[in-house]
Design a protein around this motif. Sequence first.
Motif, PDB file in Angstrom:
ATOM      1  N   ILE A  47       0.844  -1.191   0.000  1.00 50.32           N
ATOM      2  CA  ILE A  47       0.000   0.000   0.000  1.00 50.32           C
ATOM      3  C   ILE A  47       0.878   1.239   0.000  1.00 50.32           C
ATOM      4  N   ASN A  48       0.715   2.051  -1.020  1.00 49.62           N
ATOM      5  CA  ASN A  48       1.496   3.280  -1.146  1.00 49.62           C
ATOM      6  C   ASN A  48       0.515   4.446  -1.219  1.00 49.62           C
ATOM      7  N   ASN A  49       0.541   5.267  -0.184  1.00 52.18           N
ATOM      8  CA  ASN A  49      -0.391   6.386  -0.118  1.00 52.18           C
ATOM      9  C   ASN A  49      -0.061   7.483  -1.114  1.00 52.18           C
ATOM     10  N   TYR A  51       0.050   7.076  -4.231  1.00 53.80           N
ATOM     11  CA  TYR A  51      -0.692   6.806  -5.454  1.00 53.80           C
ATOM     12  C   TYR A  51      -2.182   6.782  -5.164  1.00 53.80           C
ATOM     13  N   ARG A  52      -2.956   7.059  -6.176  1.00 59.87           N
ATOM     14  CA  ARG A  52      -4.408   6.974  -6.046  1.00 59.87           C
ATOM     15  C   ARG A  52      -4.986   6.325  -7.297  1.00 59.87           C
ATOM     16  N   GLU A  53      -6.159   5.742  -7.150  1.00 59.36           N
ATOM     17  CA  GLU A  53      -6.794   5.037  -8.255  1.00 59.36           C
ATOM     18  C   GLU A  53      -7.765   5.958  -8.984  1.00 59.36           C
ATOM     19  N   ARG A  54      -7.777   5.874 -10.303  1.00 63.48           N
ATOM     20  CA  ARG A  54      -8.688   6.678 -11.112  1.00 63.48           C
ATOM     21  C   ARG A  54      -8.868   6.018 -12.480  1.00 63.48           C
ATOM     22  N   ILE A 103      -9.352   0.615 -14.042  1.00 58.86           N
ATOM     23  CA  ILE A 103      -8.825   1.476 -12.973  1.00 58.86           C
ATOM     24  C   ILE A 103      -7.303   1.427 -13.003  1.00 58.86           C
ATOM     25  N   LYS A 104      -6.679   2.584 -12.968  1.00 53.86           N
ATOM     26  CA  LYS A 104      -5.219   2.674 -12.995  1.00 53.86           C
ATOM     27  C   LYS A 104      -4.731   3.440 -11.769  1.00 53.86           C
ATOM     28  N   ARG A 105      -3.551   3.061 -11.316  1.00 56.91           N
ATOM     29  CA  ARG A 105      -2.931   3.735 -10.172  1.00 56.91           C
ATOM     30  C   ARG A 105      -1.990   4.821 -10.709  1.00 56.91           C
ATOM     31  N   LYS A 107       0.227   8.560  -9.795  1.00 58.54           N
ATOM     32  CA  LYS A 107       0.847   9.372  -8.754  1.00 58.54           C
ATOM     33  C   LYS A 107       0.424  10.822  -8.954  1.00 58.54           C
TER      34      LYS A 107
END
Length: 320
Positions: A47-49, A51-54, A103-105, A107
Amino acid sequence: MSETIIDQVFINKDKCEYNTEVIDTGFSDHKGIELSLNVTSYKDPVINNNYRERIFINDDNIRIFNYILENNNWGSESSGDVNTKFDSFLESYKHCFDVAFPIKRVKPKHKTKTWFTQGIRKSSDTLRKLNKSARKNVALKAHVKCYRSLYKKVIIAAKKLDNDSYIEKGNNKMKSTWEVINKNIGRHKRKDNSFVIKSGGTTVKEPLQIANIFYKHFTNIAINLIKTKSNSNSKVKIPMNDMTMFLYPVTESEVLNAINKLKNKMSCGCDGIPDKVIKQSARNIASLLTEIINESFKTGVFPSKLIMSTIKPLYKNGDK
């Protein structure tokens, strides 16, 4: 059984693809077996905060989405009651959406001062050097003062142009305008996501309990109002209306017109599909929706999943 384990191979079929082939080596009375493994490294996700999913919505993805819809098998959506038909349609439609818009992660990009151009950066360095030189040479102070005044005017003009460009490029002009205003007055979004309410004299902090309290309130508000009105002594005479309302079957063109009136926004419901995508795929789903709507009119049954909604309490002001 061999005396050694050199010819014993164990693989996990679930986590790798393999292919075997019997070959004749030509130098032994035993034939050989060629084993090809396509091994993929499986590690526990970290888990890497940062990055976010969109999901990314562009013209290419929309074309792929419409192609999948055109070739999709919609046979199961034509059988069963209204709820079964709509649930089957929504499941197929959501599956096509997930395939076309994965869905892609990503930065998040660090926000920079877009108005701070290369020319302003050079002027800033020049002003810094002039300030340093003016400490030794008093005659330069007047020149430095004039240069600083001009530098401030350039910054104000650059900020104004940047704000105008940001508002002009925004899809929602009103929202973009308020974002510019809040940025200039130093009003930022609250990062504190904690939410506390008082219910029945007790303080509730758990998000799930708060959601259930709001759910019970909004689902029972009509019943509570009816009970309050029925217990009151005041009697209101309601005029009778002999007119009857009729619902006529809708046509596919009417459904298309209703979908095309949606705004090109990224807002979505519980299914997570934006209005913009629904508009772009209207021609592939209009006939199915027409059939479901007419069946709903005929049987008097409204799809239960369309009753669902997402409630987000927004803090405005006062005691939180």
